[in-house]
Design an enzyme around this catalytic site. Structure first.
Site, PDB file in Angstrom:
ATOM      1  N   ASP A  98     -11.938  -8.102 -11.836  1.00 39.31           N
ATOM      2  CA  ASP A  98     -13.380  -7.447 -11.084  1.00 39.31           C
ATOM      3  C   ASP A  98     -14.426  -7.743 -12.878  1.00 39.31           C
ATOM      4  OD1 ASP A  98     -13.242  -5.569 -13.297  1.00 39.31           O
ATOM      5  OD2 ASP A  98     -12.725  -4.127 -11.962  1.00 39.31           O
ATOM      6  N   ASP A 113      -6.721  -4.269  -3.524  1.00 40.61           N
ATOM      7  CA  ASP A 113      -6.176  -3.686  -4.262  1.00 40.61           C
ATOM      8  C   ASP A 113      -5.996  -2.714  -4.337  1.00 40.61           C
ATOM      9  OD1 ASP A 113      -8.967  -3.331  -5.318  1.00 40.61           O
ATOM     10  OD2 ASP A 113      -8.779  -2.882  -6.809  1.00 40.61           O
ATOM     11  N   CYS A 153      14.414   1.952   1.888  1.00 39.70           N
ATOM     12  CA  CYS A 153      13.904   0.998   1.121  1.00 39.70           C
ATOM     13  C   CYS A 153      15.415   0.858   0.202  1.00 39.70           C
ATOM     14  CB  CYS A 153      13.470   2.130   0.026  1.00 39.70           C
ATOM     15  SG  CYS A 153      12.412   1.091  -1.997  1.00 39.70           S
ATOM     16  N   CYS A 165      14.977  -0.903  -3.264  1.00 42.14           N
ATOM     17  CA  CYS A 165      14.778  -1.236  -3.902  1.00 42.14           C
ATOM     18  C   CYS A 165      15.585  -0.656  -4.992  1.00 42.14           C
ATOM     19  CB  CYS A 165      12.918  -0.303  -4.923  1.00 42.14           C
ATOM     20  SG  CYS A 165      12.686   1.725  -5.091  1.00 42.14           S
ATOM     21  N   CYS A 201      15.587   3.243  -5.570  1.00 43.33           N
ATOM     22  CA  CYS A 201      16.385   4.108  -4.192  1.00 43.33           C
ATOM     23  C   CYS A 201      18.449   3.521  -4.075  1.00 43.33           C
ATOM     24  CB  CYS A 201      16.240   4.044  -2.682  1.00 43.33           C
ATOM     25  SG  CYS A 201      14.304   4.629  -2.728  1.00 43.33           S
ATOM     26  N   HIS A 229       8.885   2.650  -7.433  1.00 41.50           N
ATOM     27  CA  HIS A 229       9.437   2.501  -5.785  1.00 41.50           C
ATOM     28  C   HIS A 229       8.153   2.338  -4.749  1.00 41.50           C
ATOM     29  CE1 HIS A 229      10.614   3.819  -2.251  1.00 41.50           C
ATOM     30  NE2 HIS A 229       9.343   5.165  -2.179  1.00 41.50           N
TER      31      HIS A 229
END
Ligand SMILES: [Zn+2]
Length: 345
Positions: A60, A240, A278, A280, A283, A309
């Protein structure tokens, strides 16, 4: 884009970000300029090398943090004069300086300095901010192109930022003026700062209707999972948000069934993963009961697992949105996601 304020996505190693499939992260110019300093980062080979991240980085302009974090900020046509929140030293952030700092950082996408105002804002204040934002964008583009002439092609894209608070005509005016300057991509800024979601969408739509479809369109600082598909539906390509990482550190987990506040006593003996749907690695391996215990004990691992996660959830949610677009059912996907979030786990 996961947010990596201080050249790190809080509590995640870059290896994890790569495993999660993050293609681009955000770095904050204000923080990196004050510490360790953009010249230090330039000498160390640029931000990619400094933080050992080969994929894309967007920085930014530093303006938003100057407006929200620093003390004694004084805005003039020249730029923003402010005192560092770290040591009180006085600095001037001008459109040209914001370009120079981001070139030193060597990010892939750099943002121009814009004037952020608080909303709701009176019309005259919004108009003045649009005028100044355009003038600054022209100076920033000019300075960027001058640097490119001097140093040969720069491996960086510079984006303009549409302002205009909650006034549709000001948003249009801002977009038209930026289009004249001609940027390779455009952002919509100053939204999702407390106004109702309908207004955020209305103002976003007003801007994206004018911004070219064949260039990236970036809505800054959004959003909640159930809102993401709305923005994509309005033509937004990039977003974002600190939400997935910040919420994770506050024990708030995003799941396919809504938010899970893992400190809640109901999870004390819950042997399920955070989210059964999930895929991931957290998990796959850990239970809600374990994560709740880690938060209760104040263990660092709690933030690491929760952030992992939540970033997976957000990136996967965006993958699902892309799939829904391909199948032509984004609207259906969006209303189903909203219904799930309204119902809760
Ligand atoms: Zn998970």
């Amino acid at each position: 884009m996961p947010v990596g304020t201080q050249a790190t996505v809080k509590s995640l190693r870059n290896e994890a970000l790569e495993e999660l499939g993050a293609q681009i992260i955000l770095g904050n110019t204000y923080h990196l300029y004050l510490r360790p300093g953009h010249e230090v980062i330039r000498r160390l080979g640029g931000l990619h090398k400094f933080m050992s991240w080969e994929r894309a980085i967007l920085t930014d302009s530093g303006g938003y943090q100057v407006f929200s974090l620093s003390e004694l900020r004084k805005i003039s046509d020249e730029g923003v004069r402010f005192r560092s929140h770290l040591d009180g030293a006085e600095h001037l952030l001008s459109p040209e300086k914001a370009v120079g700092i981001q070139l030193a950082l060597g990010s892939d996408i750099a943002m121009v300095l814009d004037e952020c105002i608080e909303t709701p804002a009176p019309r005259d204040q919004a108009e003045a901010a649009v005028k100044r934002t355009t003038a600054w964008a022209k100076r920033a583009r000019g300075h960027f192109q001058e640097c490119a002439r001097r140093n040969g092609d720069l491996p960086q894209w510079q984006f303009g930022i549409v302002q205009g608070a909650t006034f549709a005509d000001q948003r249009q005016e801002s977009a038209r003026q930026l289009l004249e300057i001609d940027f390779p991509g455009y952002a919509v800024g100053g939204l999702a700062v407390g106004e109702p979601h309908e207004i955020t969408c209305e103002m976003t739509g007003v801007a994206t209707a004018l911004l070219p479809k064949n260039r990236p369109r970036y809505l800054m600082g959004v959003g909640r999972p159930e809102q993401l598909a709305d923005y994509v539906g309005l033509g937004i390509d990039m977003m974002d948000c600190v939400l997935p990482t910040r919420a994770a550190r506050h024990a708030c987990l995003y799941t396919s069934q809504g938010k899970v506040l893992i400190k809640n006593a109901r999870y004390a003996q819950d042997q399920n993963p955070i989210d059964r749907a999930c895929s991931c690695s957290v998990c796959k391996r850990y239970t809600r009961a374990y994560l709740r215990h880690l938060f209760a004990a104040g263990e660092l691992t709690a933030a690491i697992l929760a952030t992992h996660h939540n970033i997976h959830f957000y990136l996967d949610f965006m993958r699902q949105i892309r799939e829904a677009i391909e199948f032509g059912n984004l609207a259906k996907f969006s209303s189903e996601a909203k219904a799930r979030y309204a119902a809760g786990p």
